[in-house]
Design a protein around this motif. Structure first.
Motif, short mmCIF file in Angstrom:
data_model
loop_
_atom_site.label_atom_id
_atom_site.label_comp_id
_atom_site.label_asym_id
_atom_site.label_seq_id
_atom_site.Cartn_x
_atom_site.Cartn_y
_atom_site.Cartn_z
N ASP A 168 -3.47 5.17 -1.29
CA ASP A 168 -4.33 5.69 -0.23
C ASP A 168 -4.09 7.19 -0.03
O ASP A 168 -2.99 7.61 0.33
CB ASP A 168 -4.07 4.95 1.08
N LYS A 202 0.89 5.20 0.69
CA LYS A 202 0.08 6.18 1.39
C LYS A 202 0.74 7.54 1.34
O LYS A 202 1.97 7.66 1.43
CB LYS A 202 -0.13 5.76 2.85
N GLN A 259 -6.10 -0.99 -6.33
CA GLN A 259 -7.14 -0.30 -5.56
C GLN A 259 -6.75 1.16 -5.34
O GLN A 259 -5.58 1.48 -5.10
CB GLN A 259 -7.33 -0.95 -4.19
N VAL A 319 0.86 -1.19 0.00
CA VAL A 319 0.00 0.00 0.00
C VAL A 319 0.89 1.24 0.00
O VAL A 319 1.80 1.37 0.82
CB VAL A 319 -0.93 0.03 1.23
N THR A 323 -13.92 -2.73 -13.40
CA THR A 323 -13.96 -2.69 -11.93
C THR A 323 -14.63 -3.95 -11.39
O THR A 323 -15.51 -4.52 -12.04
CB THR A 323 -14.74 -1.45 -11.43
N SER A 357 -15.41 -6.13 -7.34
CA SER A 357 -15.34 -6.09 -5.88
C SER A 357 -14.34 -7.09 -5.32
O SER A 357 -13.98 -7.03 -4.16
CB SER A 357 -16.73 -6.36 -5.28
N ASN A 368 -7.90 4.12 -2.82
CA ASN A 368 -8.69 4.46 -1.63
C ASN A 368 -8.55 5.95 -1.34
O ASN A 368 -7.45 6.45 -1.11
CB ASN A 368 -8.20 3.65 -0.42
N ASN A 369 -9.68 6.67 -1.38
CA ASN A 369 -9.71 8.10 -1.07
C ASN A 369 -8.76 8.89 -1.95
O ASN A 369 -8.09 9.83 -1.48
CB ASN A 369 -9.36 8.34 0.42
N CYS A 370 -8.67 8.51 -3.22
CA CYS A 370 -7.86 9.26 -4.18
C CYS A 370 -8.79 10.09 -5.07
O CYS A 370 -9.68 9.54 -5.72
CB CYS A 370 -7.02 8.32 -5.05
N ALA A 412 -2.04 -0.90 -3.89
CA ALA A 412 -3.11 0.00 -3.46
C ALA A 412 -2.53 1.39 -3.21
O ALA A 412 -1.37 1.54 -2.80
CB ALA A 412 -3.79 -0.53 -2.20
#
Length: 476
Positions: free
Chosen positions: A417, A390, A436, A388, A467, A469, A438-440, A415
């Motif tokens: 973030d 970040k 993934q 990840v 996309t 899940s 996340n909050n981008c 990922a």
């Protein structure tokens, strides 16, 4: 051009099973034709499994084709090789399995094809009634034939003609050898035909017979069937597979050039001698002057005064600009942490095209206080474990930036973030697999570079990303 490709396979007359596989279809975006022949090695079950793993990998990796195509083909072979090798390691009954294959990606619109090859399957190009062997056999007998030490007839009868020295699945890592996969590209002109075939054809049918069948006026399916029949009529000792691709666009017809008429010397002299202009018709060049010397002197003096004032003001502004402002010392400087430095250094010094990132080597998440730059022509970043990236609390730039020269960069199972923009890329270089965001705010920012002052036509494809899940599992 719906009927410009065709594939067919046959078990032959002496085998009980078919270890060959083939692909003859369009890519997912419809812009290319994928033509491939795979010949499995390793016994009744192993050969079929290896061939099917390679075939499934090619269809998966070439669903959408963009960027520099040759590195994409090499990367596809690398992934297929790894999957076959891992399968044989897990199953001891399949420890001898492998496969040889030849793959072509054909761009009929732009009259070009690209290929990758390992083993003794073959790629031929038919042009103007001449059949040219493009690929080289990765075997001792093939080397002797390609170098002219053996004739075609002698090579076909050689007892070691089927002993190969390269195949997918022989070794776990083929990326360490840059010459393991034979690659290339070539023009594919209107009227040309590509033939990809297994050795079940070329071990029994000579070049002249193949040329005779391919140059007939029939469509591709009858030609493919006749090639299979020709091998079987000569004993059908092995599985036989044939894939054909035809550039069926109309050939350009060049119009005949009209002969130049000979001109007599006297006529030619008359033609190039300009007609003299009469003197009374010549326009006079008249320059008029006025008696304004005093006005000119005054204007000249004013210009000097104005110029001097301008120079003085410019020098004053330059001196003030040279004085450093206090705010300059307060500018924020991003200091990279150890993980960032290690990762950027690894990317810069990577010699191959595949980078495996292990979560065990980096403290998670990897905090970025500056951009990771990728400046390689092609790169496949694969992760082991959860990686990840970040955003640092003081950082507002992108996580990863691809240089304009990047042609094919794959990010697999990572990922991002909290980044305002996670990835910056150009053209169609970026490929995402199980990534993934996340909050981008902007996951991917892509710009397209076009030549200056040219007319551009086309469209941007909006369906190149899917996309889900759950992560997409690798096909085995």
């Amino acid at each position: 051009m719906a009927n410009n490709f065709f594939g067919i396979t046959d078990t032959g007359k002496q085998r009980q099973n078919n270890e060959d596989a083939f692909i003859a279809e369009k890519s997912g975006d419809g812009n290319f034709i994928i033509a491939c022949v795979v010949d499995g090695v390793g016994g009744y079950a192993g050969g079929e499994i290896a061939a099917e793993i390679a075939r499934a990998t090619i269809l998966e990796q070439l669903q959408f084709i963009a960027g520099d195509i040759v590195p994409l083909l090499v990367n596809t072979f690398t992934i297929a090789n790894q999957r076959i090798y891992e399968e044989k390691v897990q199953n001891k009954d399949l420890e001898n399995m492998a496969c040889v294959l030849t793959l072509a990606v054909v761009d009929v619109l732009n009259n070009k094809f690209y290929y990758a090859h390992v083993g003794d399957t073959r790629l031929y190009l038919l042009r103007d009634y001449s059949l040219i062997k493009i690929s080289k056999d990765h075997s001792f007998v093939g080397f002797l034939e390609d170098s002219g030490r053996l004739t075609e007839e002698a090579a076909m009868d050689h007892p070691k003609r089927n002993e190969i020295n390269k195949a997918l699945g022989f070794a776990g890592q083929i990326s360490k050898d840059p010459d393991f996969v034979e690659t290339g590209s070539s023009p594919f002109l209107p009227g040309d035909i590509l033939l990809i075939c297994s050795d079940g054809l070329t071990d029994l049918v000579d070049k002249s017979k193949i040329t005779e069948i391919l140059t007939s006026s029939e469509d591709l399916p009858p030609k493919g069937k006749k090639l299979i029949d020709a091998a079987n009529s000569r004993g059908g000792k092995d599985n036989v597979t044939v894939v054909l691709v035809h550039n069926d666009k109309e050939r350009k017809q060049h119009s005949a050039t009209k002969p130049v008429t000979t001109v007599k010397a006297t006529e030619q002299a008359e033609a190039i001698t300009p007609t003299p202009v009469k003197k009374d018709e010549e326009p006079e060049l008249v320059v008029k002057t006025k008696g304004n010397g005093g006005t000119v002197a005054i204007l000249t003096l004013l210009c000097f005064i104005f110029l001097g004032g301008f120079i003085w003001q410019f020098k004053k502004n330059a001196d003030q600009a040279a004085i450093p402002k206090k705010t300059d010392t307060l500018a924020v400087r991003h200091i990279k942490n150890a993980a960032e430095l290690k990762l950027q250094d690894t990317i810069n010094k990577l010699k191959g095209h595949t980078l495996l990132l292990s979560a065990a080597d980096f403290q998670q998440p990897i905090i970025l206080s500056d951009t990771l730059h990728i400046n390689k022509d092609s790169l496949y970043i694969k992760t082991k474990g959860a990686i990840v990236f970040k955003k640092d609390s003081t950082y507002s730039g992108p996580a990863i930036a691809l240089a304009a020269n990047c042609k094919y960069v794959v990010l697999d199972s990572v990922a991002f973030d909290g980044f305002p923009t996670a990835i910056v890329t150009h053209n169609d270089a970026l490929v995402l697999k199980n990534v993934q965001f996340n909050n981008c705010l902007t996951p991917v920012q892509a710009s397209y570079l076009f030549p200056n002052k040219k007319y551009i036509s086309g469209r941007l494809f909006g369906s190149m990303f899917k996309t889900d899940s759950v992560p997409v599992k690798a096909t085995h």
